[in-house]
Design a protein around this motif. Structure first.
Motif, short mmCIF file in Angstrom:
data_model
loop_
_atom_site.label_atom_id
_atom_site.label_comp_id
_atom_site.label_asym_id
_atom_site.label_seq_id
_atom_site.Cartn_x
_atom_site.Cartn_y
_atom_site.Cartn_z
N PRO A 249 -7.60 26.01 -3.67
CA PRO A 249 -8.06 26.01 -5.05
C PRO A 249 -7.01 26.56 -5.99
CG PRO A 249 -9.65 27.08 -3.58
CD PRO A 249 -8.37 26.90 -2.81
N PRO A 250 -6.76 25.88 -7.14
CA PRO A 250 -5.80 26.41 -8.11
C PRO A 250 -6.18 27.80 -8.55
CG PRO A 250 -6.44 24.16 -8.66
CD PRO A 250 -7.36 24.62 -7.56
N GLY A 251 -5.21 28.69 -8.59
CA GLY A 251 -5.46 30.04 -9.07
C GLY A 251 -5.90 31.00 -7.99
N ARG A 252 -6.13 30.50 -6.76
CA ARG A 252 -6.55 31.39 -5.69
C ARG A 252 -5.43 32.35 -5.34
NH1 ARG A 252 -8.91 29.79 0.28
NH2 ARG A 252 -9.00 31.91 1.10
N ARG A 253 -5.75 33.62 -5.26
CA ARG A 253 -4.76 34.64 -4.97
C ARG A 253 -4.42 34.65 -3.50
NH1 ARG A 253 -5.30 39.45 -2.92
NH2 ARG A 253 -7.57 39.30 -3.03
N GLU A 254 -3.17 34.95 -3.21
CA GLU A 254 -2.74 35.08 -1.82
C GLU A 254 -3.47 36.25 -1.18
OE1 GLU A 254 -1.15 33.39 1.00
OE2 GLU A 254 -0.04 32.84 -0.79
N PRO A 255 -3.98 36.11 0.07
CA PRO A 255 -4.73 37.19 0.70
C PRO A 255 -3.87 38.42 0.92
CG PRO A 255 -4.20 35.46 2.28
CD PRO A 255 -3.84 34.94 0.93
N ASP A 256 -4.53 39.58 0.85
CA ASP A 256 -3.83 40.84 1.06
C ASP A 256 -3.61 41.13 2.54
OD1 ASP A 256 -3.56 41.51 -1.63
OD2 ASP A 256 -5.57 42.36 -1.70
N ARG A 257 -4.46 40.56 3.39
CA ARG A 257 -4.36 40.84 4.82
C ARG A 257 -4.27 39.53 5.58
NH1 ARG A 257 -8.82 43.59 3.27
NH2 ARG A 257 -10.13 42.22 4.54
N PRO A 258 -3.57 39.54 6.71
CA PRO A 258 -3.42 38.32 7.50
C PRO A 258 -4.76 37.72 7.91
CG PRO A 258 -1.91 40.01 8.30
CD PRO A 258 -2.81 40.66 7.28
N ASP A 259 -5.77 38.57 8.19
CA ASP A 259 -7.05 38.06 8.68
C ASP A 259 -7.88 37.41 7.58
OD1 ASP A 259 -7.75 40.30 7.27
OD2 ASP A 259 -8.65 41.36 8.98
N GLU A 260 -7.38 37.44 6.33
CA GLU A 260 -8.09 36.77 5.25
C GLU A 260 -7.77 35.29 5.21
OE1 GLU A 260 -7.76 38.59 1.44
OE2 GLU A 260 -8.06 40.60 2.22
N HIS A 261 -6.78 34.83 5.97
CA HIS A 261 -6.46 33.41 6.01
C HIS A 261 -7.59 32.64 6.67
CE1 HIS A 261 -2.46 33.13 4.41
NE2 HIS A 261 -2.04 34.12 5.17
N ASP A 262 -7.75 31.37 6.29
CA ASP A 262 -8.71 30.50 6.94
C ASP A 262 -8.05 29.87 8.15
OD1 ASP A 262 -10.61 28.77 7.74
OD2 ASP A 262 -10.73 27.61 5.87
N HIS A 263 -8.27 30.47 9.31
CA HIS A 263 -7.60 29.99 10.52
C HIS A 263 -8.21 28.69 11.04
CE1 HIS A 263 -5.04 33.50 10.92
NE2 HIS A 263 -6.08 34.27 10.72
N ASP A 264 -9.38 28.27 10.47
CA ASP A 264 -10.01 27.04 10.91
C ASP A 264 -9.42 25.82 10.20
OD1 ASP A 264 -11.69 28.44 12.60
OD2 ASP A 264 -13.20 28.75 11.04
N THR A 265 -8.56 26.05 9.23
CA THR A 265 -7.95 24.97 8.48
C THR A 265 -6.60 24.62 9.07
OG1 THR A 265 -9.06 25.70 6.45
CG2 THR A 265 -7.18 24.22 6.21
N ASP A 266 -6.47 23.38 9.54
CA ASP A 266 -5.19 22.94 10.10
C ASP A 266 -4.24 22.62 8.96
OD1 ASP A 266 -6.02 23.13 12.75
OD2 ASP A 266 -6.88 21.11 12.72
N PRO A 267 -3.03 23.13 9.00
CA PRO A 267 -2.07 22.84 7.93
C PRO A 267 -1.63 21.38 7.96
CG PRO A 267 -1.00 24.05 9.70
CD PRO A 267 -2.47 24.04 10.01
#
Length: 222
Positions: A56-74
């Motif tokens: 999403p536009p404007g979404r801030r980069e997560p502060d912690r590694p575990d905040e990433h969505d690991h279910d999303t394949d790049p």
């Protein structure tokens, strides 16, 4: 009292790191600082990058590694490495070297295209030029390889769609310490390989922060 780079870190390398951190990248590109090569050059820094779908536009980069969505394949992944040798290296024609990697899975029908490698390599020059970098002036000793691998499934995996894995390795010597522009060029190559449409004219990119190792010391020293 004046501030400066940490003891033992060359001024040019510190300036290059500062410029990297100020680079504005697209929202779909997520960066993570990773361990850098330790024997190729006295000073180095390395980033891995993923192009995530539907950021999403404007979404801030997560502060912690575990905040990433690991279910999303790049859609594409890669690495951006900066090497610095204050004494210079003959093959570099300078004191810095940028070494990049981009990997992406393409549509199966592209495997038969005899021009695929040529087209993929042309993306490198296109992205450098779109970032305002002129070969021979802003970059020296450009070079690289393009590799494609067609994967076909058999047996229990029969029916799995064929896939074409594309790998672009490119390196060049940047002139000066403003490496944020070079990072933006590589990020553009990453999104191009991912098939993400370019930003419309007049639409600004968002500043992205490094994650995971962003608060740790950069890899410097032999």
């Amino acid at each position: 009292m004046t501030s400066g780079p940490p003891t033992g870190v060359p001024v040019d390398f510190a300036a290059a790191l500062a410029d990297l951190r100020g680079a504005a990248l697209r929202a779909e590109v997520r960066l993570t600082e990773i361990p850098a090569p330790r024997r190729v050059a006295p000073f180095s820094v390395a980033l891995s990058g993923d192009v995530l779908p539907g950021a999403p536009p404007g979404r801030r980069e997560p502060d912690r590694p575990d905040e990433h969505d690991h279910d999303t394949d790049p859609l594409a992944t890669g690495r951006f490495v900066v090497l610095h040798d204050p004494a210079g290296q003959e093959a570099w024609h300078g004191t810095f070297r940028v070494v990049t990697l981009v990997r992406a899975t393409l549509e199966p029908e592209m495997a038969a295209d005899p021009m695929l490698a040529d087209v993929a390599w042309s993306w490198v020059a296109e992205c450098l030029e779109s970032a305002g970098l002129v070969p021979g002036t802003d970059t020296l000793a450009d070079g690289g390889t393009v590799t494609r691998v067609l994967s076909q499934s058999y047996g229990a995996l029969h029916g799995t769609p064929d896939a074409v894995d594309l790998e672009i390795r490119a390196s060049w010597t940047p002139v000066g310490t403003r490496l944020g522009t070079h990072l933006r060029a590589w990020a553009a190559l990453l999104t191009m390989a991912a098939g993400v449409p370019p930003l419309p004219e007049g639409v600004a990119a968002l500043t992205r922060r490094f994650t995971d190792r962003s608060r740790q010391r950069h890899t410097v020293g032999p």
